[in-house]
Design a protein around this motif. Structure first.
Motif, PDB file in Angstrom:
ATOM      1  N   UNK B  74       0.859  -1.188   0.000  1.00 30.82           N
ATOM      2  CA  UNK B  74       0.000   0.000   0.000  1.00 30.82           C
ATOM      3  C   UNK B  74       0.898   1.241   0.000  1.00 30.82           C
ATOM      4  N   UNK B  75       0.678   2.123  -0.975  1.00 24.52           N
ATOM      5  CA  UNK B  75       1.541   3.301  -1.087  1.00 24.52           C
ATOM      6  C   UNK B  75       0.927   4.533  -0.427  1.00 24.52           C
ATOM      7  N   UNK B  76      -0.227   4.956  -0.896  1.00 24.21           N
ATOM      8  CA  UNK B  76      -0.847   6.187  -0.359  1.00 24.21           C
ATOM      9  C   UNK B  76      -2.294   6.274  -0.815  1.00 24.21           C
ATOM     10  N   UNK B  80      -9.225   9.906  -3.098  1.00 22.08           N
ATOM     11  CA  UNK B  80     -10.265   9.202  -3.849  1.00 22.08           C
ATOM     12  C   UNK B  80      -9.959   7.721  -3.937  1.00 22.08           C
ATOM     13  N   UNK B  81      -8.690   7.452  -4.234  1.00 25.72           N
ATOM     14  CA  UNK B  81      -8.309   6.060  -4.475  1.00 25.72           C
ATOM     15  C   UNK B  81      -7.139   5.681  -3.582  1.00 25.72           C
ATOM     16  N   UNK B  82      -7.035   4.373  -3.363  1.00 28.26           N
ATOM     17  CA  UNK B  82      -5.915   3.816  -2.596  1.00 28.26           C
ATOM     18  C   UNK B  82      -4.947   3.190  -3.593  1.00 28.26           C
ATOM     19  N   UNK B  83      -3.683   3.583  -3.511  1.00 26.83           N
ATOM     20  CA  UNK B  83      -2.729   3.129  -4.511  1.00 26.83           C
ATOM     21  C   UNK B  83      -1.848   2.023  -3.954  1.00 26.83           C
ATOM     22  N   UNK B  93      -1.507  -0.037  -9.066  1.00 28.65           N
ATOM     23  CA  UNK B  93      -2.950  -0.046  -9.353  1.00 28.65           C
ATOM     24  C   UNK B  93      -3.645   0.857  -8.348  1.00 28.65           C
ATOM     25  N   UNK B  94      -4.806   1.372  -8.736  1.00 29.19           N
ATOM     26  CA  UNK B  94      -5.608   2.218  -7.856  1.00 29.19           C
ATOM     27  C   UNK B  94      -6.898   1.499  -7.512  1.00 29.19           C
ATOM     28  N   UNK B  95      -7.162   1.371  -6.199  1.00 31.73           N
ATOM     29  CA  UNK B  95      -8.378   0.691  -5.761  1.00 31.73           C
ATOM     30  C   UNK B  95      -9.388   1.722  -5.282  1.00 31.73           C
ATOM     31  N   UNK B 108      -1.667   0.807   6.756  1.00 29.58           N
ATOM     32  CA  UNK B 108      -0.796   1.980   6.787  1.00 29.58           C
ATOM     33  C   UNK B 108       0.109   1.898   5.573  1.00 29.58           C
ATOM     34  N   UNK B 109       0.626   3.022   5.188  1.00 27.28           N
ATOM     35  CA  UNK B 109       1.559   3.029   4.063  1.00 27.28           C
ATOM     36  C   UNK B 109       2.700   2.050   4.343  1.00 27.28           C
ATOM     37  N   UNK B 110       3.126   1.351   3.318  1.00 28.79           N
ATOM     38  CA  UNK B 110       4.166   0.304   3.349  1.00 28.79           C
ATOM     39  C   UNK B 110       3.611  -1.085   3.670  1.00 28.79           C
ATOM     40  N   UNK B 111       2.394  -1.173   4.227  1.00 25.27           N
ATOM     41  CA  UNK B 111       1.847  -2.499   4.555  1.00 25.27           C
ATOM     42  C   UNK B 111       1.672  -3.338   3.290  1.00 25.27           C
TER      43      UNK B 111
END
Lengths: 320, 189
Positions: B74-76, B80-83, B93-95, B108-111
């Motif tokens: 997970x990046x950020x 609107x979207x989770x990258x 990809x964007x979810x 959290x970011x990096x997970x």
């Protein structure tokens, strides 16, 4: 695709109970003067039955799906009462209660009708299971009565659309043609999915007088040819046995073989020639008799309280 | 398009049903000895999570669904979207919110999450079983009270609210079970 898994799926208790059950049933038939026989597992003839697919070898021989035809040839030759315990093979049958190779007990009683044979089936079931599970007095219920009792439907008269609606009302969601030609498929769906689970669990129930369209190798009822002398035994939530007051008429038998071949052709199934040896034996003369086949693995499942047939077979298909 | 026949049906098989990707969760073969064989199947719609029951005549076929589960980082969140990023191919990809669903409370970011892709698009996100998250809001801690089993609500940095022991204070790092949403312990990290 088969993973390496050498170990058996049946535990030592299941193996012991299987051996015990086989010796018990042999003692049962010995005491009653029924002769144990062996017939070929590999045959020059397969079954024409549309709902059963056979394995075929490279040499064009068929692995039998039931010892029925060969045993009838013995009966025609004057064997008297006979039984056999053997492995049979059916393609594409795999599930909680199915294995492509399984153990069948089949026996024939010359001079007996289906009613007398049902009594013997029940006696054997008691012999095999009485000390292991609760078993009430056996019940006989005609196919027609079963449909009236559990579905309030006449299996032969109700429009096929009505059968489809009954299935939907019982939570079965299926896309299947409601053409009259599919009547038997709908009846089989309702029988296996609605009626069978509703039957009293601790009572052996014989469903009798199957519709003529599902007569298989049974003779039709002389008084009402819409029905056949075929019965099935249900107990503990499973179909355990199927029996007939056997068809002995070679002409009618040949007609049914051809009808099944046409049905196979219409659905693109492999063509299987009729068993000429059986027809010749019937022409020679099969004595009036009743016969029944019982799934030994399923009876073992009941004895052990097993939920899956894999628990009673050392090496099921995927580990064979 | 690849298809699966009923005799290939098994748990975990991904198929198309009514236009949605689904996963078979139960398959029961039903066959009267001398009659028509059926497969009674329980299927989970992978977009909605709903489980439905269907019955098929044996021999029928269903289209295969191009569904894969991929471990992604997970990046950020851009609002609107989770990258997410595939750490092997670096592909991103964007979810959307529907796909991320409750997972957003635990990541959290990096997970590293398990992302389910349908035709390359995320349709669901499975967070790691255990999340390590900081407390951003809770009533003041009560020292020494560890035995009574009393709890209080605590809000975590992701917005998730969990029940925690009374000694927990703002700024503490907690180990939480993402599947049940239950507090496990304090974390060092």
């Amino acid at each position: 695709m088969t993973d390496i898994n050498w170990s058996p799926t049946a535990g030592p208790e299941a193996l012991r109970q299987r051996a015990d059950m086989l010796s018990r049933l042999r003692a049962f038939f010995r005491a009653r003067g029924v002769l144990e026989v062996e017939t070929p597992l590999l045959s020059h003839h397969g079954t024409t039955e549309p709902a059963i697919e056979s394995y075929r070898t490279q040499d064009g021989l068929w692995l039998h799906t039931s010892p029925e035809f060969a045993m009838k040839r013995l009966l025609a030759a004057g064997s008297g009462a006979i039984y056999q315990v053997c492995k049979v093979f059916r393609r594409e049958e795999l599930g909680r209660r199915h294995n492509g190779e399984f153990t069948l007990l089949e026996w024939y009683r010359p001079g007996w009708g289906d009613v007398e044979l049902m009594a013997e089936v029940e006696a054997l079931l008691r012999e095999l299971l009485d000390d292991r599970m609760q078993m009430g007095e056996g019940l006989r219920l005609s196919y027609e009565d079963a449909f009236f009792r559990y579905l309030d439907l006449d299996p032969l008269q109700a429009p096929v659309k009505r059968l489809a609606r009954a299935a939907a009302e019982h939570g079965i969601h299926i896309e299947m043609s409601v053409h009259e030609a599919q009547r038997d498929a709908w009846l089989e769906l309702l029988m296996s999915q609605v009626i069978e689970p509703s039957l009293p669990p601790h009572t052996p129930v014989f469903i009798t007088r199957f519709p003529a369209s599902q007569a298989s190798l049974a003779r039709l009822d002389e008084a009402d040819s819409r029905y056949a002398h075929r019965f099935e035994l249900f107990f503990g939530g499973m179909e355990l046995a199927n029996g007939f007051f056997e068809l002995t008429d070679p002409v009618e038998q040949a007609r049914r073989f051809e009808q099944e071949r046409r049905q196979r052709a219409s659905t693109g199934q492999v063509d299987v020639p009729a068993d000429a040896n059986l027809l010749a034996a019937l022409s020679h003369g099969l004595p009036d008799c009743s016969g029944v086949a019982m799934g030994v693995d399923r009876v073992l499942m009941l004895a052990l309280g097993a939920r899956d047939i894999r628990e009673v077979i050392a090496f099921p298909m995927d580990r064979a | 398009m690849a298809t699966y026949s009923t005799n290939e049906f098994k748990r975990g098989l991904k198929v198309m049903l009514d236009g949605d990707p689904c996963s078979i969760i139960e398959n029961e073969f039903v066959k009267p000895g001398k009659g028509q064989a059926f497969n009674r199947v329980k299927i989970r719609n992978l977009k909605t999570g709903r489980v439905i029951e269907r019955t098929y005549k044996s021999g029928e076929k269903l289209d295969a669904a191009d569904v894969t589960d991929v471990e992604m980082q997970y990046l950020y969140n851009d609002g609107e979207a989770w990258h997410f990023m595939d750490p092997n191919s670096f592909e991103q990809v964007a979810a959307d919110e529907a796909a991320v669903s409750d997972a957003k409370l635990w990541i959290k970011e990096q997970d590293v999450c398990e992302v389910t892709l349908w035709n390359g698009v995320p349709i669901s996100v499975n967070p790691p079983n255990h999340a390590i998250l900081a407390v951003t809001e809770t009533d003041p801690g009560v020292r020494g009270d560890t035995a009574t089993g009393a709890t209080k609500p605590a809000t975590l940095e992701t917005g998730a609210v969990v029940q925690v022991p009374l000694f927990i204070e703002i700024g503490d790092l907690l180990k939480v079970d993402a599947r049940s949403g239950e507090y496990i312990s304090r974390a060092k990290e």
